[in-house]
Write a protein that holds these residues in place. Structure first.
Motif, PDB file in Angstrom:
ATOM      1  N   MET A   1       0.766  -1.429  -0.019  1.00 55.08           N
ATOM      2  CA  MET A   1      -0.127   0.083  -0.485  1.00 55.08           C
ATOM      3  C   MET A   1       0.821   1.292  -0.204  1.00 55.08           C
ATOM      4  N   GLU A   2       0.834   2.376  -1.490  1.00 52.89           N
ATOM      5  CA  GLU A   2       1.477   3.704  -1.008  1.00 52.89           C
ATOM      6  C   GLU A   2       0.375   4.537   0.150  1.00 52.89           C
ATOM      7  N   PHE A   3       2.265   5.584   0.585  1.00 55.43           N
ATOM      8  CA  PHE A   3       1.556   6.193   1.969  1.00 55.43           C
ATOM      9  C   PHE A   3       0.893   6.952   1.876  1.00 55.43           C
ATOM     10  N   GLY A   4       0.282   7.556   0.289  1.00 60.86           N
ATOM     11  CA  GLY A   4      -0.321   8.615  -0.002  1.00 60.86           C
ATOM     12  C   GLY A   4      -2.143   8.023  -0.140  1.00 60.86           C
ATOM     13  N   LEU A   5      -2.297   6.436  -0.210  1.00 61.53           N
ATOM     14  CA  LEU A   5      -3.353   6.007   0.197  1.00 61.53           C
ATOM     15  C   LEU A   5      -3.560   5.925   1.903  1.00 61.53           C
ATOM     16  N   VAL A   6      -2.682   5.897   2.719  1.00 59.65           N
ATOM     17  CA  VAL A   6      -2.518   5.964   4.119  1.00 59.65           C
ATOM     18  C   VAL A   6      -2.899   7.414   4.688  1.00 59.65           C
ATOM     19  N   PHE A   7      -2.227   8.514   4.157  1.00 61.73           N
ATOM     20  CA  PHE A   7      -3.057   9.841   4.898  1.00 61.73           C
ATOM     21  C   PHE A   7      -4.528   9.708   3.813  1.00 61.73           C
ATOM     22  N   VAL A   8      -4.947   9.625   3.018  1.00 64.30           N
ATOM     23  CA  VAL A   8      -6.317   9.624   2.180  1.00 64.30           C
ATOM     24  C   VAL A   8      -7.492   8.759   3.560  1.00 64.30           C
ATOM     25  N   PHE A   9      -6.542   7.502   3.828  1.00 64.15           N
ATOM     26  CA  PHE A   9      -7.269   6.921   4.993  1.00 64.15           C
ATOM     27  C   PHE A   9      -7.448   7.700   6.178  1.00 64.15           C
ATOM     28  N   ALA A  10      -6.776   8.444   7.249  1.00 69.83           N
ATOM     29  CA  ALA A  10      -6.445   8.863   7.874  1.00 69.83           C
ATOM     30  C   ALA A  10      -6.966  10.173   7.685  1.00 69.83           C
ATOM     31  N   GLY A  11      -7.184  10.954   6.094  1.00 75.05           N
ATOM     32  CA  GLY A  11      -8.425  11.883   6.808  1.00 75.05           C
ATOM     33  C   GLY A  11      -9.781  11.658   6.737  1.00 75.05           C
ATOM     34  N   ALA A  12      -9.985  10.662   6.024  1.00 76.30           N
ATOM     35  CA  ALA A  12     -11.901  10.183   6.335  1.00 76.30           C
ATOM     36  C   ALA A  12     -11.275   9.467   7.702  1.00 76.30           C
ATOM     37  N   ALA A  13     -10.359   8.944   8.198  1.00 75.43           N
ATOM     38  CA  ALA A  13     -10.815   8.477   9.317  1.00 75.43           C
ATOM     39  C   ALA A  13     -11.045   9.575  10.354  1.00 75.43           C
ATOM     40  N   VAL A  14     -10.309  10.701  10.478  1.00 76.85           N
ATOM     41  CA  VAL A  14     -10.283  11.860  11.251  1.00 76.85           C
ATOM     42  C   VAL A  14     -11.597  13.029  11.417  1.00 76.85           C
ATOM     43  N   ALA A  15     -12.225  13.169  10.049  1.00 70.92           N
ATOM     44  CA  ALA A  15     -12.678  13.291   9.681  1.00 70.92           C
ATOM     45  C   ALA A  15     -13.941  13.509   9.975  1.00 70.92           C
ATOM     46  N   ALA A  16     -14.050  11.597  10.020  1.00 72.41           N
ATOM     47  CA  ALA A  16     -15.619  11.096  10.512  1.00 72.41           C
ATOM     48  C   ALA A  16     -15.894  10.797  12.415  1.00 72.41           C
ATOM     49  N   LEU A  17     -14.292  10.333  13.175  1.00 76.24           N
ATOM     50  CA  LEU A  17     -14.333  10.559  14.506  1.00 76.24           C
ATOM     51  C   LEU A  17     -14.225  11.652  15.039  1.00 76.24           C
ATOM     52  N   LEU A  18     -13.760  12.901  14.337  1.00 80.49           N
ATOM     53  CA  LEU A  18     -13.965  14.113  15.693  1.00 80.49           C
ATOM     54  C   LEU A  18     -15.485  14.603  15.259  1.00 80.49           C
ATOM     55  N   GLY A  19     -16.089  14.472  14.548  1.00 79.49           N
ATOM     56  CA  GLY A  19     -17.486  14.408  14.672  1.00 79.49           C
ATOM     57  C   GLY A  19     -18.276  13.923  14.906  1.00 79.49           C
ATOM     58  N   PHE A  20     -17.938  12.217  14.963  1.00 79.93           N
ATOM     59  CA  PHE A  20     -18.490  11.238  16.075  1.00 79.93           C
ATOM     60  C   PHE A  20     -18.326  11.752  17.406  1.00 79.93           C
ATOM     61  N   ILE A  21     -17.069  11.502  17.824  1.00 74.56           N
ATOM     62  CA  ILE A  21     -16.811  12.420  19.122  1.00 74.56           C
ATOM     63  C   ILE A  21     -17.447  13.850  19.425  1.00 74.56           C
ATOM     64  N   GLY A  22     -17.761  14.783  19.407  1.00 72.13           N
ATOM     65  CA  GLY A  22     -18.126  16.014  19.321  1.00 72.13           C
ATOM     66  C   GLY A  22     -19.405  15.739  19.033  1.00 72.13           C
ATOM     67  N   SER A  23     -19.863  15.152  18.450  1.00 70.05           N
ATOM     68  CA  SER A  23     -21.829  14.684  18.517  1.00 70.05           C
ATOM     69  C   SER A  23     -21.990  13.783  20.033  1.00 70.05           C
ATOM     70  N   ALA A  24     -21.391  12.615  20.037  1.00 71.23           N
ATOM     71  CA  ALA A  24     -21.601  11.572  21.414  1.00 71.23           C
ATOM     72  C   ALA A  24     -21.220  12.592  22.581  1.00 71.23           C
TER      73      ALA A  24
END
Length: 156
Positions: A1-24
């Motif tokens: 797996m390329e590192f560029g793809l890892v950062f894309v997954f990290a970005g998607a996770a950051v967007a979702a998780l921080l929103g989920f934490i704020g909502s919770a």
């Protein structure tokens, strides 16, 4: 797996998780106030539930942000994401910050405003409209965060 793809997954996770934490956290704050009010006045449950649900929207915005990041990177819908460089991956990670951080902080603050709105409804349930408007004002910043993330995605 390329590192560029890892950062894309990290970005998607950051967007979702921080929103989920704020909502919770926000829904937890409003839920504590709502539990106290409905114990004394169970007829207000529907209005209290509406006020508690309001901070949940930041989680939805974070989820939308995650889908947008994955889609723009070419990971959804049959796109080609095999040529993502580390620099491009970092750009997708940075795109996650406006919606993630706006969702986190506005979700918590909207929960606090919803909690005080629930207290207001307990005193006079005809004030539900004002309580909703006050709480919705905080949500505006999460919407702006999603908008900024979307605009950034269009220029990558």
């Amino acid at each position: 797996m390329e590192f560029g793809l890892v950062f894309v997954f990290a970005g998607a996770a950051v967007a979702a998780l921080l929103g989920f934490i704020g909502s919770a956290i926000g829904m937890g704050i409003a839920g504590r106030a709502g539990s106290a009010v409905t114990a004394e006045r169970p007829e207000l449950f529907g209005k209290v539930l509406l006020m508690q649900a309001l901070p949940g929207s930041q989680g939805i915005y974070g989820l939308v942000g995650a889908f947008l990041i994955l889609n723009f990177a070419g990971l959804l819908g049959g796109g080609d994401a095999t040529n993502l460089t580390i620099g491009m991956g970092l750009q997708y990670l940075m795109v996650a910050l406006p919606i993630g951080l706006a969702g986190l902080f506005s979700g918590i603050q909207q929960g606090a405003v919803s909690g005080t709105g629930i207290s207001m409804i307990a005193k006079d349930d005809t004030l539900i409209g004002r309580a909703i408007v006050l709480s919705a004002m905080v949500e505006t910043w999460a919407i702006f965060g999603l908008l900024v993330s979307f605009i950034l995605l269009t220029v990558i």
